[in-house]
Design an enzyme around this catalytic site. Structure first.
Site, PDB file in Angstrom:
ATOM      1  N   LYS A   1       0.829  -1.207   0.000  1.00 41.53           N
ATOM      2  CA  LYS A   1       0.000   0.000   0.000  1.00 41.53           C
ATOM      3  C   LYS A   1       0.872   1.269   0.000  1.00 41.53           C
ATOM      4  O   LYS A   1       2.083   1.183   0.136  1.00 41.53           O
ATOM      5  CB  LYS A   1      -0.963  -0.033   1.194  1.00 41.53           C
TER       6      LYS A   1
HETATM    7  C1  LIG Z   1      -5.457  -4.265   0.770  1.00 41.48           C
HETATM    8  C2  LIG Z   1      -6.917  -4.094   0.778  1.00 41.48           C
HETATM    9  C3  LIG Z   1      -7.706  -4.470   1.865  1.00 41.48           C
HETATM   10  C4  LIG Z   1      -7.160  -5.250   3.026  1.00 41.48           C
HETATM   11  O1  LIG Z   1      -6.116  -4.617   3.677  1.00 41.48           O
HETATM   12  P1  LIG Z   1      -5.258  -5.433   4.752  1.00 41.48           P
HETATM   13  O2  LIG Z   1      -4.554  -4.346   5.510  1.00 41.48           O
HETATM   14  O3  LIG Z   1      -4.312  -6.308   3.985  1.00 41.48           O
HETATM   15  O4  LIG Z   1      -6.200  -6.198   5.594  1.00 41.48           O
HETATM   16  C5  LIG Z   1      -9.059  -4.187   1.855  1.00 41.48           C
HETATM   17  N1  LIG Z   1      -9.625  -3.571   0.807  1.00 41.48           N
HETATM   18  C6  LIG Z   1      -8.910  -3.210  -0.280  1.00 41.48           C
HETATM   19  C7  LIG Z   1      -9.604  -2.496  -1.401  1.00 41.48           C
HETATM   20  C8  LIG Z   1      -7.542  -3.474  -0.340  1.00 41.48           C
HETATM   21  O5  LIG Z   1      -6.844  -3.130  -1.426  1.00 41.48           O
END
Ligand SMILES: *Cc1c(COP(=O)(O)O)cnc(C)c1O
Length: 384
Positions: A186
């Site tokens: 992210k």
């Molecule tokens: C990455 C992601 C998540 C989950 O995030 P985590 O921190 O890995 O639990 C949820 N929704 C979207 C759209 C994502 O890209």
């Protein structure tokens, strides 16, 4: 693996993060403590909300799950979300005991089509979970109007949308809850990690209690030097708290967020220019809806491209470039088909995106020679 391989979504970890983690280790404070608090304060300042409106947790999936529970979502309720998202969005709805209801997306932004939401509202609908795909804001004006007309909660999945706003207001502050991810790929990372923004301090207290075994909120003060305190368990909660080891990374990631956002924006413009003549649909640039976090650079291959999406990914991999798919549409997965009777053909836009898009490496840590390789290789695979 070849040292020149360009990994998709490589995080940028600098000495500041490494030193801060080592500092936590040397101080023997690994779990939830002062660095989590510091990271929460810094995050609240960045999103222009109060400290009492944020709670750090150990993933965005946890953030979504707890937000749904804190919003009062219960078994039998229906929750509307998008067919073009990561599975965690839908799984969190299921874990809250509710039934997910999907809506197709718009062909330009890949965001939920607000005009199609109202058709799916029933007497059981209790919430909408919009996902700001790639950090492009959903039409929050339209969504909040629908929510208020039908008395629905709104939980924004902001996993892609850390730096985004809608007409000047930070995303995650429109809905009752906003959920953020600090997963390794992210825009900022803590390894694993997440954050909730809530409208009210009471809602954040509910989240904090649920995130730590259901222990009364002052139990968080247990993690301090003030000596032993008894705690009461007020409900069967979860183990979703963030560690200081994670916050140690996030503190320095957040310090660089705007500088890295500028790099993402510049790379977005550069890719746009370099690929303008290719047989692909390029991601939409920012428009009057607001600021994008520029999380991804997905290209949608037209039928006239020299290769299919899957062939493109194999060829890119063989040339040392990692790519991603964001995402196969939710109803293509066997589990959801069987559990809810969904048919991917009922969500044609999401279906096409899932079959035809590939996300190119798009990280601010990419060097000049890597960017040139990505551009040249992409052009060559798509045209010959
Ligand atoms: C990455 C992601 C998540 C989950 O995030 P985590 O921190 O890995 O639990 C949820 N929704 C979207 C759209 C994502 O890209």
């Amino acid at each position: 693996m070849d040292k020149d391989y360009i990994v998709f979504g490589k995080p940028e970890i600098l000495d500041a993060e490494i030193d801060e983690v080592v500092d936590s280790l040397r101080k023997n404070w690994l779990g939830t403590g002062p660095k989590v608090k510091r990271f929460e304060q810094q995050f609240a300042d960045y999103k222009k909300v109060d400290f009492s409106q944020v709670a750090a947790v150990n993933s965005c999936t946890a953030a979504l799950h707890l937000s749904l529970l804190a919003a009062g979502i219960r078994p039998g309720d229906e929750v509307i979300t998008t067919a073009m998202t990561f599975c965690a969005t839908v799984n969190a709805i299921i874990h809250a005991g509710a039934t997910p209801v999907l809506v197709d997306v718009l062909p330009d932004t890949f965001n939920i089509d607000p005009a199609a939401i109202e058709d799916r509202i029933t007497e059981s609908t209790r919430a909408i979970v919009p996902v700001h795909y790639s950090g492009n804001p959903c039409d929050m004006e339209a969504i909040m109007k629908i929510a208020s007309r039908h008395d629905l909660k709104v939980i924004e999945d902001c996993a892609h949308a850390l730096e985004s706003d809608f007409r000047g207001q930070p995303l995650g502050t429109f809905g009752d809850y906003g959920c953020f991810s600090f997963y390794a790929t992210k825009n900022i990372t803590t390894g694993e990690g997440g954050m909730v923004i809530a409208k009210s301090p009471e809602a954040i207290n509910r989240i904090k209690t649920l995130a730590l075994h259901g222990m009364s909120t002052d139990a968080w003060a247990r993690f301090s030097d003030d000596g032993y305190k008894h705690y009461q368990v007020t409900q069967a909660g979860f183990k979703y708290n963030m560690m200081d080891l994670q916050a140690a990374i996030g503190i320095h990631q957040l310090e660089r967020i705007e500088a890295n956002w500028e790099k993402r924006r510049a790379l977005f413009a550069r890719y746009h220019q370099a690929f303008a003549d290719l047989p692909v649909q390029l991601p939409v640039a920012e428009d009057d809806m607001g600021r994008s976090a520029y999380h991804l650079f997905p290209i949608l291959l037209h039928d006239s491209a020299a290769v299919s999406r899957d062939e493109f990914m194999v060829k890119a991999h063989n040339e040392g470039i990692g790519t991603g798919v964001h995402y196969l549409s939710i109803p293509t997965h066997e589990f959801y088909k069987n559990a809810f009777g969904w048919n991917e053909n009922d969500f044609p836009v999401a279906q096409t995106i899932g079959q035809s898009t590939v996300s190119l490496p798009f990280s601010p840590s990419l060097g000049e020679s890597e960017i040139i390789r990505i551009i040249d290789t992409t052009r060559r695979i798509l045209t010959t």
